[in-house]
Design a protein around this motif. Structure first.
Motif, PDB file in Angstrom:
ATOM      1  N   ARG A  24       1.005  -0.788   0.043  1.00  0.00           N
ATOM      2  CA  ARG A  24       0.205  -0.149  -0.101  1.00  0.00           C
ATOM      3  C   ARG A  24       0.169   0.911  -0.062  1.00  0.00           C
ATOM      4  NH1 ARG A  24      -2.536  -3.000   3.500  1.00  0.00           N
ATOM      5  NH2 ARG A  24      -2.114  -2.226   5.521  1.00  0.00           N
ATOM      6  N   THR A  25       2.062   1.215   0.759  1.00  0.00           N
ATOM      7  CA  THR A  25       2.731   2.197   0.853  1.00  0.00           C
ATOM      8  C   THR A  25       3.409   2.847  -0.632  1.00  0.00           C
ATOM      9  OG1 THR A  25       3.567   2.094   3.100  1.00  0.00           O
ATOM     10  CG2 THR A  25       5.436   3.554   1.894  1.00  0.00           C
ATOM     11  N   THR A  26       3.855   1.834  -1.198  1.00  0.00           N
ATOM     12  CA  THR A  26       4.583   1.608  -3.213  1.00  0.00           C
ATOM     13  C   THR A  26       3.305   2.689  -3.544  1.00  0.00           C
ATOM     14  OG1 THR A  26       5.515  -0.538  -2.622  1.00  0.00           O
ATOM     15  CG2 THR A  26       5.357   0.677  -4.707  1.00  0.00           C
ATOM     16  N   VAL A  27       1.539   1.619  -4.157  1.00  0.00           N
ATOM     17  CA  VAL A  27       0.774   2.492  -4.366  1.00  0.00           C
ATOM     18  C   VAL A  27       1.020   3.302  -4.687  1.00  0.00           C
ATOM     19  CG1 VAL A  27      -1.600   2.221  -4.706  1.00  0.00           C
ATOM     20  CG2 VAL A  27       0.334   0.188  -4.789  1.00  0.00           C
ATOM     21  N   SER A  28       0.771   3.891  -2.759  1.00  0.00           N
ATOM     22  CA  SER A  28       0.778   6.026  -2.500  1.00  0.00           C
ATOM     23  C   SER A  28       1.895   6.306  -2.396  1.00  0.00           C
ATOM     24  CB  SER A  28       0.850   5.683  -0.608  1.00  0.00           C
ATOM     25  OG  SER A  28       1.641   5.778   0.154  1.00  0.00           O
ATOM     26  N   PHE A  29       2.443   5.871  -2.535  1.00  0.00           N
ATOM     27  CA  PHE A  29       3.966   6.524  -3.602  1.00  0.00           C
ATOM     28  C   PHE A  29       4.024   6.307  -4.977  1.00  0.00           C
ATOM     29  CE2 PHE A  29       7.807   5.829  -0.370  1.00  0.00           C
ATOM     30  CZ  PHE A  29       6.561   6.409   0.684  1.00  0.00           C
ATOM     31  N   SER A  32       1.080   9.693  -5.713  1.00  0.00           N
ATOM     32  CA  SER A  32       1.518  10.857  -5.471  1.00  0.00           C
ATOM     33  C   SER A  32       2.478  11.298  -6.227  1.00  0.00           C
ATOM     34  CB  SER A  32       2.401  11.038  -3.958  1.00  0.00           C
ATOM     35  OG  SER A  32       1.855  10.632  -2.831  1.00  0.00           O
ATOM     36  N   SER A  33       3.802  11.021  -7.063  1.00  0.00           N
ATOM     37  CA  SER A  33       3.951  11.245  -7.672  1.00  0.00           C
ATOM     38  C   SER A  33       3.541  10.941  -9.440  1.00  0.00           C
ATOM     39  CB  SER A  33       4.804   9.766  -8.541  1.00  0.00           C
ATOM     40  OG  SER A  33       5.370   9.312  -7.900  1.00  0.00           O
ATOM     41  N   ALA A  34       2.029  10.937  -9.547  1.00  0.00           N
ATOM     42  CA  ALA A  34       1.553  11.055 -10.582  1.00  0.00           C
ATOM     43  C   ALA A  34       0.417  12.143  -9.989  1.00  0.00           C
ATOM     44  CB  ALA A  34       0.232   9.981 -10.599  1.00  0.00           C
ATOM     45  N   ILE A  35       0.254  12.438  -9.352  1.00  0.00           N
ATOM     46  CA  ILE A  35       0.078  14.051  -8.768  1.00  0.00           C
ATOM     47  C   ILE A  35       0.448  15.100  -8.953  1.00  0.00           C
ATOM     48  CG2 ILE A  35      -1.286  15.400  -6.666  1.00  0.00           C
ATOM     49  CD1 ILE A  35      -2.664  12.926  -5.542  1.00  0.00           C
ATOM     50  N   LEU A  36       1.702  14.944  -8.408  1.00  0.00           N
ATOM     51  CA  LEU A  36       2.613  15.817  -8.794  1.00  0.00           C
ATOM     52  C   LEU A  36       3.104  16.410 -10.197  1.00  0.00           C
ATOM     53  CD1 LEU A  36       5.407  14.627  -6.050  1.00  0.00           C
ATOM     54  CD2 LEU A  36       4.141  16.784  -6.417  1.00  0.00           C
ATOM     55  N   LEU A  37       2.419  15.436 -10.788  1.00  0.00           N
ATOM     56  CA  LEU A  37       3.274  15.637 -12.211  1.00  0.00           C
ATOM     57  C   LEU A  37       1.492  17.344 -12.624  1.00  0.00           C
ATOM     58  CD1 LEU A  37       2.367  11.947 -14.114  1.00  0.00           C
ATOM     59  CD2 LEU A  37       4.429  13.985 -14.074  1.00  0.00           C
ATOM     60  N   ARG A  38       1.034  17.901 -12.100  1.00  0.00           N
ATOM     61  CA  ARG A  38       0.087  18.573 -12.339  1.00  0.00           C
ATOM     62  C   ARG A  38       1.103  19.715 -11.863  1.00  0.00           C
ATOM     63  NH1 ARG A  38      -5.141  18.971  -9.667  1.00  0.00           N
ATOM     64  NH2 ARG A  38      -5.754  20.471 -10.250  1.00  0.00           N
ATOM     65  N   TRP A  39       1.627  19.575 -11.124  1.00  0.00           N
ATOM     66  CA  TRP A  39       2.184  21.023 -10.656  1.00  0.00           C
ATOM     67  C   TRP A  39       3.725  21.186 -11.187  1.00  0.00           C
ATOM     68  CZ3 TRP A  39       3.426  21.057  -4.259  1.00  0.00           C
ATOM     69  CH2 TRP A  39       1.955  21.065  -3.870  1.00  0.00           C
ATOM     70  N   MET A  57      12.073   5.303  -4.060  1.00  0.00           N
ATOM     71  CA  MET A  57      10.961   5.160  -2.783  1.00  0.00           C
ATOM     72  C   MET A  57      10.499   3.592  -2.671  1.00  0.00           C
ATOM     73  SD  MET A  57      10.893   8.102  -0.490  1.00  0.00           S
ATOM     74  CE  MET A  57       9.859   7.590   0.827  1.00  0.00           C
ATOM     75  N   ALA A  58       9.560   4.123  -3.638  1.00  0.00           N
ATOM     76  CA  ALA A  58       8.691   3.003  -4.183  1.00  0.00           C
ATOM     77  C   ALA A  58       9.721   2.515  -4.699  1.00  0.00           C
ATOM     78  CB  ALA A  58       7.721   3.348  -5.287  1.00  0.00           C
TER      79      ALA A  58
END
Length: 108
Positions: A24-29, A32-39, A57-58
């Motif tokens: 689950r931690t790997t999936v959340s990383f 989060s990486s995909a969401i950061l693409l917006r910035w 980290m993932a």
């Protein structure tokens, strides 16, 4: 050839629960990486650095997961499970860097 699964006597399946938590931690990383693409258009290189940190980290979790699970099962069988202090400290340090950088981006 895949090695046979290790057998342990823990009725609570502690190694399996721990492996699922790391998954689950790997999936959340990854999310989060995909969401950061917006910035990316707004913050450029710093966001790329954060994405690379999360992906590294993932990947580290993913690549070491089988060895950690095997060690946990062997520890249960032997009656002596070692805490994974180094891995937890590394993840904590990575999350602190990620959080501080996120605050910097938001507040700047």
């Amino acid at each position: 050839m895949t090695p046979p699964p290790l057998i342990h006597g823990d009725p609570g399946l502690q190694p399996e629960r721990t492996t699922l938590a790391w998954t689950r931690t790997t999936v959340s990383f990854a999310v989060s990486s995909a969401i950061l693409l917006r910035w990316l258009p707004h913050y450029g290189v710093l966001v790329v650095t954060l994405i690379l940190l999360l992906v590294a980290m993932a990947l580290g979790i993913y690549l070491s997961q089988t060895a950690r699970h095997r060690a946990a099962v062997q520890g249960l069988v032997a009656g002596r499970v070692r805490a994974q202090v180094g891995v937890v400290a590394l993840m904590t340090a990575g999350m602190i860097v990620f959080g501080v950088a996120g605050l910097f981006l938001i507040l700047s």
